[in-house]
Structure formats: C-alpha cells, structure tokens
Motif scaffolding. Sequence first.
Motif, PDB file in Angstrom:
ATOM      1  N   GLU A 287       3.623 -12.693   7.892  1.00  0.00           N
ATOM      2  CA  GLU A 287       2.336 -12.949   8.536  1.00  0.00           C
ATOM      3  C   GLU A 287       1.183 -12.386   7.709  1.00  0.00           C
ATOM      4  O   GLU A 287       0.136 -13.009   7.552  1.00  0.00           O
ATOM      5  N   ARG A 288       1.410 -11.188   7.158  1.00  0.00           N
ATOM      6  CA  ARG A 288       0.381 -10.563   6.346  1.00  0.00           C
ATOM      7  C   ARG A 288       0.123 -11.364   5.075  1.00  0.00           C
ATOM      8  O   ARG A 288      -1.026 -11.557   4.663  1.00  0.00           O
ATOM      9  N   GLU A 289       1.203 -11.848   4.430  1.00  0.00           N
ATOM     10  CA  GLU A 289       1.047 -12.649   3.233  1.00  0.00           C
ATOM     11  C   GLU A 289       0.267 -13.923   3.527  1.00  0.00           C
ATOM     12  O   GLU A 289      -0.573 -14.362   2.743  1.00  0.00           O
ATOM     13  N   GLN A 290       0.549 -14.543   4.689  1.00  0.00           N
ATOM     14  CA  GLN A 290      -0.178 -15.748   5.064  1.00  0.00           C
ATOM     15  C   GLN A 290      -1.655 -15.435   5.284  1.00  0.00           C
ATOM     16  O   GLN A 290      -2.533 -16.209   4.885  1.00  0.00           O
ATOM     17  N   GLU A 291      -1.922 -14.296   5.915  1.00  0.00           N
ATOM     18  CA  GLU A 291      -3.315 -13.906   6.134  1.00  0.00           C
ATOM     19  C   GLU A 291      -4.018 -13.646   4.807  1.00  0.00           C
ATOM     20  O   GLU A 291      -5.186 -13.994   4.637  1.00  0.00           O
ATOM     21  N   ILE A 292      -3.280 -13.026   3.869  1.00  0.00           N
ATOM     22  CA  ILE A 292      -3.860 -12.756   2.553  1.00  0.00           C
ATOM     23  C   ILE A 292      -4.216 -14.058   1.849  1.00  0.00           C
ATOM     24  O   ILE A 292      -5.287 -14.195   1.254  1.00  0.00           O
ATOM     25  N   ARG A 293      -3.272 -15.037   1.929  1.00  0.00           N
ATOM     26  CA  ARG A 293      -3.548 -16.334   1.291  1.00  0.00           C
ATOM     27  C   ARG A 293      -4.768 -17.003   1.921  1.00  0.00           C
ATOM     28  O   ARG A 293      -5.605 -17.585   1.222  1.00  0.00           O
ATOM     29  N   LYS A 294      -4.853 -16.973   3.261  1.00  0.00           N
ATOM     30  CA  LYS A 294      -6.003 -17.562   3.941  1.00  0.00           C
ATOM     31  C   LYS A 294      -7.297 -16.869   3.535  1.00  0.00           C
ATOM     32  O   LYS A 294      -8.312 -17.518   3.283  1.00  0.00           O
ATOM     33  N   GLU A 295      -7.242 -15.538   3.463  1.00  0.00           N
ATOM     34  CA  GLU A 295      -8.435 -14.800   3.079  1.00  0.00           C
ATOM     35  C   GLU A 295      -8.822 -15.103   1.638  1.00  0.00           C
ATOM     36  O   GLU A 295     -10.012 -15.205   1.304  1.00  0.00           O
ATOM     37  N   GLN A 296      -7.804 -15.256   0.769  1.00  0.00           N
ATOM     38  CA  GLN A 296      -8.086 -15.611  -0.616  1.00  0.00           C
ATOM     39  C   GLN A 296      -8.752 -16.983  -0.714  1.00  0.00           C
ATOM     40  O   GLN A 296      -9.672 -17.182  -1.510  1.00  0.00           O
ATOM     41  N   LYS A 297      -8.267 -17.938   0.109  1.00  0.00           N
ATOM     42  CA  LYS A 297      -8.893 -19.264   0.124  1.00  0.00           C
ATOM     43  C   LYS A 297     -10.332 -19.184   0.616  1.00  0.00           C
ATOM     44  O   LYS A 297     -11.222 -19.820   0.061  1.00  0.00           O
ATOM     45  N   ARG A 298     -10.546 -18.390   1.690  1.00  0.00           N
ATOM     46  CA  ARG A 298     -11.911 -18.229   2.205  1.00  0.00           C
ATOM     47  C   ARG A 298     -12.802 -17.582   1.160  1.00  0.00           C
ATOM     48  O   ARG A 298     -13.965 -17.985   0.977  1.00  0.00           O
ATOM     49  N   GLU A 299     -12.261 -16.585   0.475  1.00  0.00           N
ATOM     50  CA  GLU A 299     -13.037 -15.899  -0.553  1.00  0.00           C
ATOM     51  C   GLU A 299     -13.356 -16.854  -1.697  1.00  0.00           C
ATOM     52  O   GLU A 299     -14.475 -16.842  -2.247  1.00  0.00           O
ATOM     53  N   THR A 300     -12.387 -17.710  -2.055  1.00  0.00           N
ATOM     54  CA  THR A 300     -12.625 -18.689  -3.113  1.00  0.00           C
ATOM     55  C   THR A 300     -13.726 -19.662  -2.728  1.00  0.00           C
ATOM     56  O   THR A 300     -14.596 -19.999  -3.540  1.00  0.00           O
ATOM     57  N   ARG A 301     -13.686 -20.117  -1.457  1.00  0.00           N
ATOM     58  CA  ARG A 301     -14.732 -21.030  -0.999  1.00  0.00           C
ATOM     59  C   ARG A 301     -16.100 -20.345  -1.007  1.00  0.00           C
ATOM     60  O   ARG A 301     -17.105 -20.955  -1.396  1.00  0.00           O
ATOM     61  N   ARG A 302     -16.128 -19.067  -0.597  1.00  0.00           N
ATOM     62  CA  ARG A 302     -17.398 -18.339  -0.615  1.00  0.00           C
ATOM     63  C   ARG A 302     -17.919 -18.197  -2.042  1.00  0.00           C
ATOM     64  O   ARG A 302     -19.127 -18.367  -2.298  1.00  0.00           O
ATOM     65  N   GLU A 303     -17.021 -17.905  -2.975  1.00  0.00           N
ATOM     66  CA  GLU A 303     -17.438 -17.769  -4.373  1.00  0.00           C
ATOM     67  C   GLU A 303     -17.947 -19.096  -4.927  1.00  0.00           C
ATOM     68  O   GLU A 303     -18.948 -19.129  -5.654  1.00  0.00           O
ATOM     69  N   LEU A 304     -17.266 -20.211  -4.567  1.00  0.00           N
ATOM     70  CA  LEU A 304     -17.716 -21.522  -5.040  1.00  0.00           C
ATOM     71  C   LEU A 304     -19.097 -21.855  -4.487  1.00  0.00           C
ATOM     72  O   LEU A 304     -19.959 -22.387  -5.214  1.00  0.00           O
ATOM     73  N   ARG A 305     -19.291 -21.562  -3.188  1.00  0.00           N
ATOM     74  CA  ARG A 305     -20.612 -21.826  -2.594  1.00  0.00           C
ATOM     75  C   ARG A 305     -21.695 -20.998  -3.282  1.00  0.00           C
ATOM     76  O   ARG A 305     -22.807 -21.473  -3.541  1.00  0.00           O
ATOM     77  N   MET A 306     -21.362 -19.747  -3.580  1.00  0.00           N
ATOM     78  CA  MET A 306     -22.339 -18.882  -4.240  1.00  0.00           C
ATOM     79  C   MET A 306     -22.640 -19.381  -5.649  1.00  0.00           C
ATOM     80  O   MET A 306     -23.800 -19.400  -6.087  1.00  0.00           O
ATOM     81  N   ILE A 307     -21.595 -19.800  -6.354  1.00  0.00           N
ATOM     82  CA  ILE A 307     -21.795 -20.324  -7.705  1.00  0.00           C
ATOM     83  C   ILE A 307     -22.663 -21.579  -7.677  1.00  0.00           C
ATOM     84  O   ILE A 307     -23.575 -21.746  -8.497  1.00  0.00           O
ATOM     85  N   MET A 308     -22.395 -22.489  -6.721  1.00  0.00           N
ATOM     86  CA  MET A 308     -23.195 -23.710  -6.597  1.00  0.00           C
ATOM     87  C   MET A 308     -24.636 -23.382  -6.269  1.00  0.00           C
ATOM     88  O   MET A 308     -25.567 -24.014  -6.799  1.00  0.00           O
ATOM     89  N   ALA A 309     -24.829 -22.375  -5.391  1.00  0.00           N
ATOM     90  CA  ALA A 309     -26.199 -21.989  -5.043  1.00  0.00           C
ATOM     91  C   ALA A 309     -26.939 -21.436  -6.246  1.00  0.00           C
ATOM     92  O   ALA A 309     -28.120 -21.745  -6.475  1.00  0.00           O
ATOM     93  N   VAL A 310     -26.246 -20.625  -7.055  1.00  0.00           N
ATOM     94  CA  VAL A 310     -26.870 -20.077  -8.260  1.00  0.00           C
ATOM     95  C   VAL A 310     -27.197 -21.190  -9.249  1.00  0.00           C
ATOM     96  O   VAL A 310     -28.285 -21.216  -9.848  1.00  0.00           O
ATOM     97  N   ILE A 311     -26.250 -22.121  -9.415  1.00  0.00           N
ATOM     98  CA  ILE A 311     -26.489 -23.233 -10.340  1.00  0.00           C
ATOM     99  C   ILE A 311     -27.685 -24.061  -9.891  1.00  0.00           C
ATOM    100  O   ILE A 311     -28.557 -24.434 -10.693  1.00  0.00           O
ATOM    101  N   LEU A 312     -27.750 -24.355  -8.583  1.00  0.00           N
ATOM    102  CA  LEU A 312     -28.891 -25.136  -8.062  1.00  0.00           C
ATOM    103  C   LEU A 312     -30.201 -24.389  -8.241  1.00  0.00           C
ATOM    104  O   LEU A 312     -31.231 -24.993  -8.592  1.00  0.00           O
TER     105      LEU A 312
END
Length: 365
Positions: A287-312
């Motif tokens: 369960e913890r590993e699954q939560e870690i993977r989900k959090e990693q995906k959320r963190e990746t999406r947050r980083e992508l959004r931030m990168i896109m915002a900086v690029i824009l």
Amino acid sequence: MKMQCYAQTNIGSVRKNNEDNYYCNGSFKLSARSPQEELISAPEGSEFLFGVFDGMGGEAHGEECAMLCATTLSQFQGREQPFEAPAFYQKANEVVCELEARTQETGGSTAAVAQVRGNRVFASNAGDSRVYHLRGTELKCLTRDHTRYQQMIEAGVPDPDPAERHVLTKFIGMDNRRPLTPNFAVSVKLEEGDRIILCSDGITGVLSDAQIIETLSQPQLPEVVGRALVQQALDCGSRDNVTLVLAEVITLDEETLPEEESAAPAAAPEGETTKEFGAVTPAQIIEREQEIRKEQKRETRRELRMIMAVILAVLLIVGSIIYLALRRSIHNDSTRITPGTVCVIAPEAAASAYTTEKENAHVRS
C-alpha cells in the motif's frame, strides 16, 4: 539429553571493536570489549538455551547493548518455570532502553535465541541474526530477518536495493513505550546428529546457504567445523564482527513435548513505529509503495505544470521585448528624412516659411 557445543565471537579484520556477544547455555562474553572469545562445552540436561547478539551504537555502546542482552538471557535460565521467550525480549528491550536513556546514546542489538526442550528446538529473533537447523545436508532457516530488504522481498517489490539489507526494522532497544514483537518460529522436532546454528550477519552477509552446508555438514567435531566457518567468513572478506554458536545433538530423551506445547508462542501485533524505521506488514508495504508511486506521479505533474508556466512566462517576456523593440524601430524609421526623400509641405506652412525668409533678408540688407 546431551549436546556438544562450540561458540566463537571474532572482531574480524576491519572493525576496531567487537560489538557482538553470544550465549551458550550459561556462558557468554563477560568483557564487553574483548575482541575475540571462544567456548567448547558438552552440557547435559533437559533444557538448553543459546543466543547471538549483534550490538550497534557509537563508541562502546554496541558492546554494552549486546552484553546486556546476554546477561538478561542468563537470568531466564535455571528458573523453575520454563523459559519464556516473550518475557525475555521485553526485559532485554527495557534494560537496553534504560542504558540509552542514561548515556543519551542511540543504540541497540539484534537477538537470535534458540531453546532446546523436550526434543524440540524453539527459535525466535529480532533483527537480522539467524537460527538454522541442519540435518545431514538439509539446512533450514528458522528465523525471519527484520530488515527493510526482507520486507520488500515479501511484498514483491522488484529489484530491492541491496543496501536495504542493513536497515533494521526491529531490534532490541526500540522504543520502550511500545511492546517489542519478535518473530517466533514453529518448533522443529530434533533427531540425534542434528545441528543448531546461530550466527550474526558477519557470516550470512558473505556466505551462501550452500557454503554453510558444505562446511557444517562435515562429520567432524562442532569446534572444528565451527572454527572453519568463522575463518571462511573472514577469508571471504566479511567487514563485520563474526559470531557463531553451534550445538550438535548427541543423545535425546525419550520423552517429547505434547503437540499442544510444541507450537511457537503467539506473537503480538506488529508495532507501528520504531525510532528510525517503520515496522510494517507486507500488505502495508504494498500500500505504501502504491502511495509513493501516486505521489511521484502527482509530483511529476506538478513539476510539468511549473515548467510549462515558466516557459510561458519566458515566452511572454521575450515576446514583449521583441514587440517593443520592433515598435520603437518602426517609429524611428517613420520620423527619419534621408536623401532623395520627397517632403510634402502644406500651403500654410510654405507661406509662413516664405514670410519668415523675406523678413530675414530685409534685416540682412
């Protein structure tokens, strides 16, 4: 019942101190700072008790923790009532925690304990020291490593990091406010010639089961094969202290334990936390590993959004700079008169210029 026993604890070739200790049916390393000790004995009786303790901590703290475990185990032997493993682990945990409180140092010790009673062996452990049962060339590990690595294997985590082998999830000296819950193995019925092996990870960290079997299954005295196994671990480059207790069954009593007494003690529920690591069940790890993977995906999406915002933002700034530069350039070009440029002057402006020029000519005359 008669046993033939051998025990050795060795500082090894790398460490500056020996943090291990052993317990061989009443005998253990009495000096915490002794670099090496060995014991040969042939006890007789109805009950035998063995243990291996791998201490950890700064300065001499690890040695003291391991010695406290051995001393505590000696207090549980020779009583009128049979040895109670859960009571030993709780008491050992208390005294080691008290030492930590007095010295203000963090430390602890593993514990692997084997009790022989009624033609059976009962094994238990906390940490990564182990108890094995050897019959002929068949070796069986009776304990379960309390390490992050072992938890990940049981949880089906692919390719667990080998460094996690050294991350203990349970040991003597954990938080005294919570009950310590060691692992209790199902008892094994003994036969004459069987061997019981207790060892620290100074041996199991460098030797495979096949190597252990090859050495300990030789038809020689326990002290001969015991010394050979310790030396083999040292020759294979063990960087830790090396400790071994080897007991061979010579004769057995006719009486055996009733089946209802041969079961392992019921273990208490797993503790929730330790001082440094989470002690969790395999299901919780998944369960913890699954939560870690989900959090990693959320963190990746947050980083992508931030990168896109900086690029824009950068594109917007660059676009604004280019727009202003072009506008200024166009404005300058519209106001500059170059040779060959035809200027159209309004009639009123031409008349005014003529009048002014005529007045200037009159003044000059």
